[in-house]
Motif scaffolding. Structure first.
Motif, mmCIF file in Angstrom:
data_model
loop_
_atom_site.group_PDB
_atom_site.id
_atom_site.type_symbol
_atom_site.label_atom_id
_atom_site.label_comp_id
_atom_site.label_asym_id
_atom_site.label_seq_id
_atom_site.Cartn_x
_atom_site.Cartn_y
_atom_site.Cartn_z
ATOM 1 N N SER A 1 56.848 26.082 43.463
ATOM 2 C CA SER A 1 55.499 25.666 43.560
ATOM 3 C C SER A 1 54.763 26.271 44.941
ATOM 4 N N THR A 2 53.421 26.820 44.576
ATOM 5 C CA THR A 2 52.760 27.334 45.591
ATOM 6 C C THR A 2 52.468 26.532 46.613
ATOM 7 N N ARG A 3 52.229 25.075 46.420
ATOM 8 C CA ARG A 3 52.105 23.838 47.196
ATOM 9 C C ARG A 3 53.187 23.481 48.214
ATOM 10 N N VAL B 1 49.217 16.440 50.732
ATOM 11 C CA VAL B 1 49.453 17.405 49.721
ATOM 12 C C VAL B 1 50.295 16.564 48.641
ATOM 13 N N GLU C 1 49.815 15.109 44.641
ATOM 14 C CA GLU C 1 50.712 15.495 43.517
ATOM 15 C C GLU C 1 50.922 14.277 42.731
ATOM 16 N N THR D 1 56.049 19.208 45.832
ATOM 17 C CA THR D 1 55.321 19.681 46.898
ATOM 18 C C THR D 1 55.931 19.293 48.074
#
Length: 454
Positions: free
Chosen positions: A335-337, A21, A25, A287
């Motif tokens: 951040s949604t991640r 992830v 980024e 992230t």
């Protein structure tokens, strides 16, 4: 960026995707900043020497998604590619290969986790290089003498020389530097007009007399050193007045140990070079899984060390953990991640007669709220002044096996055995060769390595 450690904890149901992830980024940031000409990585792209198919697949997906495209690369490559990429069957910079459309090239060296091994001295990075997704440099062909030829690039009036040296065992590299067996080749034309960068992946912090590389070993004509391997993000370039160059330590993009250095904010940087000047734009990664670490001394709590007060101690520690979780929630990047379950580590000093409680059972109450419920609490005792003095007095003495056994290396055991007992003397193989073979067999899981040496 550096030390992406793709595949770290990949079998962990909570933390398994963290490395990929954040790796994505990194490339999103490169794409958002259209001025980025290429991505430079400082080693340990993979956490394992033999990454799983899932990790390789995830890495290739990201590289293909963000590196391929019609946007032309504005950087002119000037040096001899057959020298820079001598280990590849396709010694060509990938964005000049007519079979590929590369918009954002990636340059990387190997680290100590993904270094080449086996009969053909290959690593997972060689797979990416042969497939045209990365430009792999800094690989050495000799362990007795190393010659480093720079990647020479030019954009407009700015000329860039990038020196790369993939991870080498610190003791061996230290010896080569000390004996002046490391040669760094300078450009023949306009020697003083190049901005010189070196990318290394070694211990920067001293772990022993020769188990690190002093910055003073590196050539003083360098302008900037990108230092991989160290995981603490010290992204702001530090000036070394002895060598007259700056050192930038990107740090890792994922925490692989529960230490204070890993708990610092993770970053990448955009390096802008104009002639002999440069500027670093620091960009925090949003992230990365939140990680908070703290210490607690039970003697300072005022709670008795009597075992009848164990529940009171447990309640005190729980309250401390709850406050750390609350802090993680309050400081979430939004951040949604970015994962919502943080890494929490509380180091508890139980000196003074306290008895540690069961940390595994204690952590079960935080399942679903933290990412590491099994090792939230770490008990330790501070050394007394007498113990420290005794350790200092025997530091250079001949230590008994009982003290050394936790750090002794397998190749040293073999060498000592073969040297001291004539009945075990090697007739056809050297002690060093068989010692190296056993080390690679253990560390890199190369099942055929001993047969190859024999």
């Amino acid at each position: 960026a550096s030390d992406c450690h793709l595949g770290y904890k990949e079998k962990d149901p909570i933390r398994g995707h963290d490395s990929l992830v954040t790796f994505e980024e990194v490339f999103e940031i490169a794409k958002e900043h259209e001025v980025v000409d290429f991505v430079l990585l400082g080693g340990d792209l993979f956490h394992e020497n033999k990454p799983s198919r899932a990790t390789l697949h995830g890495c290739i997906e990201i590289l293909r998604k963000y590196c391929l495209g019609d946007k032309p690369c504005q950087v002119e490559f000037l040096s001899d590619q057959s020298v820079n990429f001598w280990s590849s069957s396709f010694p060509v910079i990938n964005y000049e290969d007519p079979n590929y459309n590369i918009s954002t090239p990636v340059f990387t060296i190997h680290g100590n986790h993904d270094d080449p091994s086996g009969s053909k001295n290959l690593s997972a990075i060689d797979l990416l290089s042969s497939s045209g997704l990365v430009n792999y440099f800094g690989k050495t062909s000799s362990v007795d003498e190393i010659s480093i030829s720079p990647l020479l690039m030019q954009k407009g009036k700015s000329k860039l020389a990038v020196y790369g040296l993939g991870s080498v065992r610190d003791e061996r590299l230290h010896r080569l530097f000390a004996s002046e067996k490391i040669t760094m080749l300078k450009p023949k034309m306009d020697t003083d007009n190049w901005f010189n960068i070196m990318v290394v992946h070694q211990n920067r912090v001293k772990h022993g007399e020769k188990n690190y590389i002093p910055e003073e070993f590196l050539s003083d004509f360098l302008d900037l050193v990108i230092w991989g391997h160290e995981h603490e993000s010290l992204i702001t370039p530090e000036w070394n007045p002895k060598t007259n160059f700056f050192v930038c330590q990107p740090g890792s993009t994922v925490a692989t140990s529960l230490t204070e250095g890993e708990a610092k904010r993770k970053h990448v940087a955009i390096l802008k070079v104009f002639n002999k000047t440069f500027k670093v734009e620091e960009i925090p990664l949003n992230t990365v899984r939140p990680f908070y670490i703290d210490e607690l001394c039970l003697q300072e709590t005022g709670i008795s060390c009597d075992e009848r007060h164990e529940q009171e101690i447990v309640s005190y520690v729980k309250k401390k953990i709850e406050s750390m979780i609350s802090k993680a929630e309050a400081e979430h990047s939004g951040s949604t991640r970015q994962p919502t379950e943080p890494l929490i580590r509380l180091k508890v000093d139980y000196s003074g007669g306290y008895i540690p409680f069961n940390s595994l059972r204690f952590g079960q109450q935080f399942v679903g709220r933290v990412a590491n419920p099994k090792d939230i609490v770490h008990f330790y005792k501070k050394r007394t002044r007498r113990e420290i003095t005794e350790m200092e007095s025997i530091e250079n003495a001949e230590l008994p096996i009982s003290i050394l056994e936790r750090t002794v290396k397998i190749e040293n055991i073999i060498t000592e055995l073969l040297a001291n007992d004539s009945s075990y003397q090697m007739k056809f193989l050297s002690e060093k060769a068989i010692g190296d073979a056993v080390r690679i067999f253990v560390d890199k899981e190369e099942n055929d390595i001993i047969e190859e040496y024999v």
